[in-house]
Scaffold this motif. Sequence first.
Motif, PDB file in Angstrom:
ATOM      1  N   LYS A 160     -37.907 -84.030 -37.218  1.00  0.00           N
ATOM      2  CA  LYS A 160     -37.176 -82.927 -37.830  1.00  0.00           C
ATOM      3  C   LYS A 160     -36.217 -83.501 -38.868  1.00  0.00           C
ATOM      4  O   LYS A 160     -35.309 -84.245 -38.520  1.00  0.00           O
ATOM      5  N   LYS A 161     -36.444 -83.172 -40.109  1.00  0.00           N
ATOM      6  CA  LYS A 161     -35.522 -83.579 -41.165  1.00  0.00           C
ATOM      7  C   LYS A 161     -34.546 -82.427 -41.363  1.00  0.00           C
ATOM      8  O   LYS A 161     -34.879 -81.405 -41.951  1.00  0.00           O
ATOM      9  N   ARG A 162     -33.347 -82.606 -40.863  1.00  0.00           N
ATOM     10  CA  ARG A 162     -32.387 -81.509 -40.776  1.00  0.00           C
ATOM     11  C   ARG A 162     -31.634 -81.271 -42.088  1.00  0.00           C
ATOM     12  O   ARG A 162     -31.431 -82.197 -42.864  1.00  0.00           O
ATOM     13  N   MET A 163     -31.220 -80.005 -42.261  1.00  0.00           N
ATOM     14  CA  MET A 163     -30.413 -79.604 -43.415  1.00  0.00           C
ATOM     15  C   MET A 163     -29.196 -78.832 -42.912  1.00  0.00           C
ATOM     16  O   MET A 163     -29.169 -78.368 -41.778  1.00  0.00           O
ATOM     17  N   SER A 164     -28.212 -78.682 -43.802  1.00  0.00           N
ATOM     18  CA  SER A 164     -26.952 -78.037 -43.434  1.00  0.00           C
ATOM     19  C   SER A 164     -26.558 -76.983 -44.458  1.00  0.00           C
ATOM     20  O   SER A 164     -26.911 -77.081 -45.634  1.00  0.00           O
ATOM     21  N   HIS A 165     -25.818 -76.008 -43.987  1.00  0.00           N
ATOM     22  CA  HIS A 165     -25.063 -75.098 -44.844  1.00  0.00           C
ATOM     23  C   HIS A 165     -23.601 -75.474 -44.635  1.00  0.00           C
ATOM     24  O   HIS A 165     -23.093 -75.364 -43.517  1.00  0.00           O
TER      25      HIS A 165
END
Length: 116
Positions: free
Chosen positions: A103-108
Amino acid sequence: MTSSSSLEARAISRYVRVSPYKVRRILNQIRGRSYQDSVILLKYMPYKVCSIILKILFSAVSNAKQSFGKNDNLFVISEARADEAPFLKRFRPHAQGRGFPIKKRMSHIIIKVKVV
């Protein structure tokens, strides 16, 4: 007459390609601090995400200046949070023909500043 609690501006950066766990580690350091202190901390911390957070902080303060016309010294970070964004699903080959999910995670990232 407006109260000082309503004088709040924010900046949001969505789909930043950094894990929210790594972002929260930095945001916890600057939450509740003055704008000047936060800038100094972010400039000298050795993490990749600091430059991204610094840009968002500059944007939030710029939005506040545009809306309220106040000086830099009066701003305090009232809210700083990193929410989970959708992640990229990738697979890595593993033993016996299996695929291991990554899982290549992203953020807000959301930063709010208020006038003290």
